[in-house]
Design an enzyme around this catalytic site. Structure first.
Site, mmCIF file in Angstrom:
data_model
loop_
_atom_site.group_PDB
_atom_site.id
_atom_site.type_symbol
_atom_site.label_atom_id
_atom_site.label_comp_id
_atom_site.label_asym_id
_atom_site.label_seq_id
_atom_site.Cartn_x
_atom_site.Cartn_y
_atom_site.Cartn_z
ATOM 1 N N TYR A 1 0.958 -1.048 0.150
ATOM 2 C CA TYR A 1 -0.006 0.090 0.017
ATOM 3 C C TYR A 1 0.880 1.039 -0.103
ATOM 4 O O TYR A 1 1.659 1.447 1.061
ATOM 5 C CB TYR A 1 -0.828 -0.044 1.273
ATOM 6 C CG TYR A 1 -1.927 0.798 1.419
ATOM 7 C CD1 TYR A 1 -3.219 0.541 1.060
ATOM 8 C CD2 TYR A 1 -1.952 2.334 1.719
ATOM 9 C CE1 TYR A 1 -4.177 1.418 0.905
ATOM 10 C CE2 TYR A 1 -2.945 3.221 1.598
ATOM 11 C CZ TYR A 1 -3.966 2.733 1.382
ATOM 12 O OH TYR A 1 -5.249 3.628 1.230
ATOM 13 N N TYR B 1 -4.985 4.859 -7.789
ATOM 14 C CA TYR B 1 -5.294 4.570 -6.612
ATOM 15 C C TYR B 1 -6.589 4.272 -6.140
ATOM 16 O O TYR B 1 -7.505 5.069 -6.300
ATOM 17 C CB TYR B 1 -4.871 5.920 -5.915
ATOM 18 C CG TYR B 1 -5.367 5.961 -4.290
ATOM 19 C CD1 TYR B 1 -4.465 5.543 -3.361
ATOM 20 C CD2 TYR B 1 -6.189 7.091 -3.924
ATOM 21 C CE1 TYR B 1 -4.694 5.479 -2.112
ATOM 22 C CE2 TYR B 1 -6.526 7.123 -2.407
ATOM 23 C CZ TYR B 1 -5.579 6.248 -1.538
ATOM 24 O OH TYR B 1 -5.828 6.272 -0.047
#
Ligand SMILES: [Zn+2]
Lengths: 130, 394
Positions: free
Chosen positions: B292, B342
């Site tokens: 992440y 994203y």
């Protein structure tokens, strides 16, 4: 966000924040501290992490060091024209607080530099180089 | 693979679905979610009626109405044995899969659909969506009043602290961003595919100094959904199963107080320990990583936090090529949050599934026996990780 940035704290502001700002305006910066005497806690604490008793506001010296900082190049509110620098100050009592750097245009700030509480006239707590 | 404890997976991801990923505000998150869910059902070779569990995750800055439990009606689901919205910010995607696997293992449910959807990109871009307070200090309204706005503001503090602790500078961030872009060049679905030139990086505008434009995630509107099944039924479908071998969560108790370093403690040190202990593995067991990474600094912190290199050495690890195409530890192989797209926790999950299935095309990692996938939220206050493999037994 305008109403939350009035010079005078209003009723919609968190009462702890209102009180910190009211006292800061008189020249006294406070932190949260254990009512039973364990010492200062961080500003997010609602009870003492050591003993579980309530926390209360206590005056601090106003001295600290820059733990980190960032420079904002776009304005988010009318009181802080860009660029402005947010300091994450580690008070000598232990807690860390986000404040606005009072000294734009002066020597560049560095992590670890000593800084001191310089006022909160407009409802924004500012620190300058010590 | 070098796993001390032999283990057999009890659950696997058998379906992967995605909506269109778009920079136009032409569809709601909820509509994107329906597309991704139906895509996942089809990808798994299932009928909608075979789904008996649904887990949802929306962006933490959106109200529940954006992705309500009523999504089950939109998809035409029947009776369910499991339904919940998971709210742990960027660590939610992996947590959904973990809870699905646990529920399946407990005999509660058989096929669980897990979906994330978001539509942050409006008519004027995504900046407005993210210009909110993260309440780092813990006093309501304090951060806004003092101009500390957005995740970028919070992570800029992390970068400055990291620079101070390890004597690093913006070159470290450039290396992390450029490495992701190298992978994105090999991913036809990535949004930013042109190699990142050093001059271009340094000329890009400040978002919050010391974070520049190319240090920040590339938001899109869209949704990703996966279907988790028991491992026993995982080979029924058309695609290779992605076996789930372990999970670890780690939600740091670090405070804004002397002695703590919440700027660089990502929770990886906790989640990694939980994951590695459960597997009987060390970082060396992993062939590739999908981190992440909403900001360039976070890949550096992840490499260090999970123990792939020593604290302070993450940027050199990347600069030396370890995580780049052809390196010994491919990382963010689709281009990650910075260069592909994203969609919070689902970006790394999606890419891990593609890699384990061997569907990476030009960007396929040479060895994918065991992959690490991570997620985190807040300013690194909430963290999750999982280990995935094409092999049921490792
Ligand atoms: Zn106490």
């Amino acid at each position: 966000m305008g109403s939350r940035l009035d010079d005078e704290p209003t009723k919609d502001v968190n009462p702890v924040v209102s009180e910190i700002l009211r006292r800061a305006k008189t020249g006294e910066l406070c932190c949260l501290s254990c009512a039973a005497g364990c010492g200062a806690t961080d500003y997010a604490a609602r009870i003492c992490p050591l003993c579980g008793k309530p926390v209360e506001l206590r005056p601090v010296s106003g001295r600290g060091r820059i733990h980190s900082y960032s420079v904002f190049h776009a304005p988010f509110n009318s009181k802080l024209p860009a660029p402005y620098t947010v300091l994450l100050v580690e008070l000598e009592e232990g807690p860390r607080l986000a404040v606005v750097f009072d000294g734009e245009g002066g020597p560049p700030q560095k992590v670890g530099d000593a800084v001191v509480f310089s006022g909160a006239d407009d409802g924004i707590v500012r620190f300058s180089m010590a | 693979m070098n796993v001390a404890r032999k283990r057999s997976a009890t659950a696997a991801v058998i379906g992967l679905g995605e909506s269109t990923f778009s920079r136009k505000s032409d569809k709601t998150a909820r509509a994107h979610a329906v597309d991704a869910c139906l895509g996942a059902v089809s990808d798994a070779g299932l009928k909608v009626a075979e789904i008996d569990g649904l887990l949802l995750n929306r962006s933490p800055i959106e109200p529940s109405s954006v992705l309500p439990l009523h999504l089950k009606r939109d998809i035409g689901l029947g009776d369910l044995s499991l339904l919940a919205s998971i709210e742990a910010e960027g660590s939610s995607a992996i947590q959904m899969i973990q809870y699905a696997a646990l529920a399946i293992g407990a005999g509660m449910v058989e096929k669980v659909l897990c979906v994330f959807a978001d539509a942050p990109v409006g008519a004027t871009g995504a900046g407005d969506a993210y210009s909110i307070s993260m309440n780092l200090i813990g006093l309501d309204g304090w951060d806004e009043r003092h101009g500390l706005i957005g995740a970028t503001g919070g992570f800029a503090l992390s970068v400055q602290r990291y620079f101070y602790l390890y004597g690093a500078d913006s070159n470290a961030l450039f290396e992390a961003a450029a490495a992701d872009r190298e992978w994105a060049a090999l991913n036809p679905k990535a949004f930013l595919r042109k190699p990142l030139d050093k001059d271009e990086y340094f000329a890009s505008r400040w978002i919050v100094e010391p974070l520049r434009l190319f240090d920040c995630a590339y938001p899109v509107n869209g949704a990703v959904a996966v279907i988790v099944s028991s491992a026993d039924r995982a080979t029924d479908g058309p695609n290779p199963p992605v076996y789930l071998h372990g999970f670890g969560q780690g939600h740091s108790g670090a405070r804004n107080f002397a002695g703590d370093e919440p700027e660089i403690q990502t929770g990886a040190e906790i989640a990694g320990r939980n994951l590695f202990d459960g597997l009987g593995a060390t970082p060396r067991a992993f062939d590739f990583c999908e981190f992440y990474n909403p900001f360039s600094i976070t890949t550096i912190l992840a490499l260090e936090g999970y123990g792939f290199c020593k604290p302070g050495e993450g940027a050199d690890f990347i600069a030396d090529g370890a995580t780049r195409p052809g390196g010994k530890l491919p990382a963010n192989t689709g281009g990650g949050h910075l260069s592909s797209y994203y969609l919070q926790g689902m970006t790394p999950v999606h890419e891990a599934i593609v890699q384990i299935r061997g569907q990476g095309g030009e960007r396929q990692a040479p060895s994918t026996n065991l992959g690490l996938v991570t997620g985190f939220g807040g300013r690194m206050e909430y963290h999750s990780a999982m280990a995935v493999s094409p092999h049921r037994d490792i």
